[in-house]
Design an enzyme around this catalytic site. Structure first.
Site, PDB file in Angstrom:
ATOM      1  N   HIS A   1      49.999  25.747  33.474  1.00 45.51           N
ATOM      2  CA  HIS A   1      51.438  25.832  33.203  1.00 45.51           C
ATOM      3  C   HIS A   1      51.770  25.536  31.739  1.00 45.51           C
ATOM      4  O   HIS A   1      52.923  25.623  31.335  1.00 45.51           O
ATOM      5  CB  HIS A   1      52.206  24.854  34.101  1.00 45.51           C
ATOM      6  CG  HIS A   1      52.213  25.267  35.549  1.00 45.51           C
ATOM      7  ND1 HIS A   1      51.345  24.731  36.461  1.00 45.51           N
ATOM      8  CD2 HIS A   1      52.960  26.174  36.221  1.00 45.51           C
ATOM      9  CE1 HIS A   1      51.558  25.284  37.646  1.00 45.51           C
ATOM     10  NE2 HIS A   1      52.520  26.162  37.532  1.00 45.51           N
TER      11      HIS A   1
ATOM     12  N   LYS B   1      52.109  18.378  42.998  1.00 44.82           N
ATOM     13  CA  LYS B   1      50.830  18.570  42.326  1.00 44.82           C
ATOM     14  C   LYS B   1      50.983  18.109  40.892  1.00 44.82           C
ATOM     15  O   LYS B   1      52.040  18.276  40.288  1.00 44.82           O
ATOM     16  CB  LYS B   1      50.409  20.044  42.343  1.00 44.82           C
ATOM     17  CG  LYS B   1      50.105  20.598  43.726  1.00 44.82           C
ATOM     18  CD  LYS B   1      49.666  22.045  43.622  1.00 44.82           C
ATOM     19  CE  LYS B   1      49.378  22.638  44.993  1.00 44.82           C
ATOM     20  NZ  LYS B   1      48.978  24.065  44.882  1.00 44.82           N
TER      21      LYS B   1
ATOM     22  N   HIS C   1      49.462  21.206  36.158  1.00 42.83           N
ATOM     23  CA  HIS C   1      48.214  21.906  35.893  1.00 42.83           C
ATOM     24  C   HIS C   1      48.219  22.484  34.491  1.00 42.83           C
ATOM     25  O   HIS C   1      49.258  22.900  33.968  1.00 42.83           O
ATOM     26  CB  HIS C   1      48.013  23.022  36.927  1.00 42.83           C
ATOM     27  CG  HIS C   1      46.634  23.573  36.960  1.00 42.83           C
ATOM     28  ND1 HIS C   1      46.187  24.537  36.080  1.00 42.83           N
ATOM     29  CD2 HIS C   1      45.580  23.303  37.771  1.00 42.83           C
ATOM     30  CE1 HIS C   1      44.928  24.831  36.347  1.00 42.83           C
ATOM     31  NE2 HIS C   1      44.536  24.106  37.371  1.00 42.83           N
TER      32      HIS C   1
END
Length: 582
Positions: free
Chosen positions: A169, A163, A166
């Site tokens: 984080h 992924k 994001h």
């Protein structure tokens, strides 16, 4: 309560061995204060350490340099009898103390006796210490030198592989980096671990999704974007087709069984992800000593389950899952599930295996986990299970939690990925720089905008209590005035420019008689508090103390820049003013 920063001299004279402080005052300076207090109070000097601290600078009026908190020393002396009126005792104590060549004034406040140091002596001592310690000013304080050096493991960031990074984080990454940097700067041996989310049922879903919707060519050209699109697509499909969920479960079972074809696809996803993350971390100025992950502990989690079973801690539920009973009455009113009914491991099982492995590998004194506060219960249960297993070192594990950032958007709308935020900060900062009348022509405006934008994001994040949620605003974050990262960077650049223009070498031969202006004294007084601020942040791991200190220092420097102009002053005075400014 923080301790007074002029005790190194006393320790060096053997008056006490547990002294704290960062000001290398000559022995007679410190002893003249402490001996006087010791004699009047009939207490050994070491009993006064925690009762004295530097006085915070006031914008409204001049303040003393140090204060004795009388209540704490009276309490020590009169715990078995009724205490007289505190303020009366304070006044009586102050009357018994006499000024000397070191202490120029003694006054009282609410429950305090305040000491003002000879101004010329104060300026000389503080500046000498700044010259001597340089970038380690405050860090070399005896406030830290008496503390044992520790082995510390800090786990932070921990994005999910396959992924894109994001924005959620971001906080874990910059907070964990702060904790690691601070502990390392104070002399501890720090190991930075990025514990990747690289295992679990979500990879069953992604694997099944890639087999149906994936494209090798797109994977190679833009790996994380393609995997993200596949993940969104398969999640939507799973809502409408139960068979997709079964395929995902089958894929994950094969992964746990170490099926080579399945494992090869997973490794492919992992390698692409780490390569992308390293690039982002470089932009943030973050590095790691170890890239670990849940996958490292898939087999060891089975060993943990056997240990729990052997110790009689593992119980089977009606649904076939395995749990650890954490209730006080042992009635399963509070439990933690550690194994699914199909025998596969869970996040907490792998965390147990990771904690045990790290302690064996690093023999660390402390393990610090940096995640958002939604995982508070998870870590409470993790530490509790470790204790039930007999690992007393679980007492030395710590969860540093943080709140959520709300309203973070780009011009295109709701933000999803961290890189979008970094690009937005850089873009907005470039625009602000271009429209500012005071901006100078720069060799690399893009790089400058990147650094200032990043500082703005970090300072905004660090200003408050970490556990608090906060509302994000680009306009507030990128303001050049007020308590912002932009203001800090602007102040630093302005002082650096001043230093380059007017400072002649590194001469420490300073005429401190020139530094009697109240604005100069305020800067010196604020510098006295730095080791106390560092100590406080090192204890509670809250960056807000350091940020608040730096913002106040910047405001003091801004005022001094107006009232104590270097330009146009006599050479001797200009040198001194430049030194106090920078």
């Amino acid at each position: 309560m923080a301790a007074c920063p002029f005790r190194r001299s006393i320790a060096s004279q053997g008056v006490w061995s547990q002294g704290h402080g960062d000001m290398d005052f000559s022995p007679w300076l410190a002893q003249s204060v402490f001996r006087l207090l010791s004699r009047v109070l009939n207490l050994p000097p070491e009993n006064l350490i925690k009762s004295i601290s530097a006085v915070p600078v006031s914008k409204k009026r001049p303040v003393a340099d140090f204060q004795l908190f009388v209540g704490s020393v009276i309490e020590d002396k009169s715990s078995d009898r009724s205490k007289p009126d505190l303020q009366l005792q304070t006044q009586r104590l102050a009357e018994k103390l006499k000024c000397d060549t070191v202490v120029s004034e003694i006054s009282t406040g609410p429950g305090t006796v305040n000491f003002t140091i000879n101004r010329e002596l104060l300026a000389k001592t503080v500046l000498q210490q700044v010259f001597k310690d340089g970038s380690e000013y405050g860090i070399k304080s005896e406030l830290f030198s008496v503390l044992p050096r520790r082995k510390i493991v800090v786990e932070f960031s921990s994005p999910n592989i396959a992924k894109k990074f994001h924005v959620g984080h971001l906080r874990s990454t910059i907070i964990g980096n702060f904790v690691a940097n601070l502990k390392e700067a104070l002399g501890h041996q720090v190991t930075r671990i990025n514990y990747l989310g690289d295992w679990g049922m979500q990879f069953g879903l992604l694997g099944a999704g890639f087999q149906q919707f994936g494209n090798e060519e797109e994977l190679h050209s833009n790996p994380l974007q393609h995997l993200f699109e596949v993940y969104v697509q398969v999640n939507k499909a799973a809502e409408e087709d139960e068979n997709i969920k079964k395929l995902a479960q089958d894929f994950f079972r094969k992964l746990e069984a170490r099926d080579q074809q399945t494992l090869s696809m997973w490794q492919h996803f992992r390698d692409f992800s780490i390569e992308e993350y390293v690039r982002i971390y470089k932009r943030l100025g973050v590095h790691f000593d170890e890239y670990s992950g849940e996958s490292f502990y898939q087999e060891k989690s089975q060993e943990v389950l056997k240990m729990l079973d052997t110790k009689g801690l593992l119980q089977k539920t009606i649904k076939g899952t395995r749990v650890v009973d954490l209730s006080e009455k042992r009635d399963l009113s509070l439990s933690s599930t550690v194994m699914r009914s199909d025998g596969t491991s869970l996040y907490i099982t792998r965390d147990l295996a990771a904690a045990i492995d790290r302690m064996q590998k690093y023999n660390c004194d402390t393990m610090i986990y940096v995640t958002d506060k939604s995982q508070n219960t998870h870590f409470e249960q993790l530490f509790q299970i470790l204790k039930l297993m007999g690992y007393q070192w679980a007492e030395r594990c710590q969860h540093v939690s943080f709140g959520l950032v709300q309203g973070m958007k780009t011009r295109k709308g709701e933000v999803v990925f961290l890189e979008d935020v970094l690009n937005e900060a850089r873009s907005r900062m470039l625009q602000n720089m271009a429209s500012a009348k005071t901006s100078k022509e720069l060799e690399n405006p893009l790089e400058t905008a990147e650094k200032i934008g990043l500082a703005a994001l970090i300072i905004q994040d660090f200003k408050g209590l970490l556990s608090s949620d906060y509302q994000f605003s680009w306009d507030r974050v990128l303001q050049s005035r007020g308590d912002t990262g932009v203001f800090l960077q602007y102040t630093h650049a302005r002082l650096h420019s001043l230093e380059q223009m007017y400072r002649n070498g590194q001469s420490t031969d300073i005429n401190t008689a020139c530094l009697q202006d109240p604005q100069a004294i305020s800067v010196l007084q604020h510098l006295l508090r730095y080791d106390e601020v560092l100590y406080k942040s090192s204890e509670d791991l809250q960056p807000k103390h350091i940020v608040s200190y730096l913002l106040t220092l910047s405001h003091l420097a801004a005022v001094a820049h107006k009232t104590l102009p270097v330009k146009g002053s006599a050479p001797e005075l200009a040198q001194v003013l430049c030194i106090i400014a920078v």
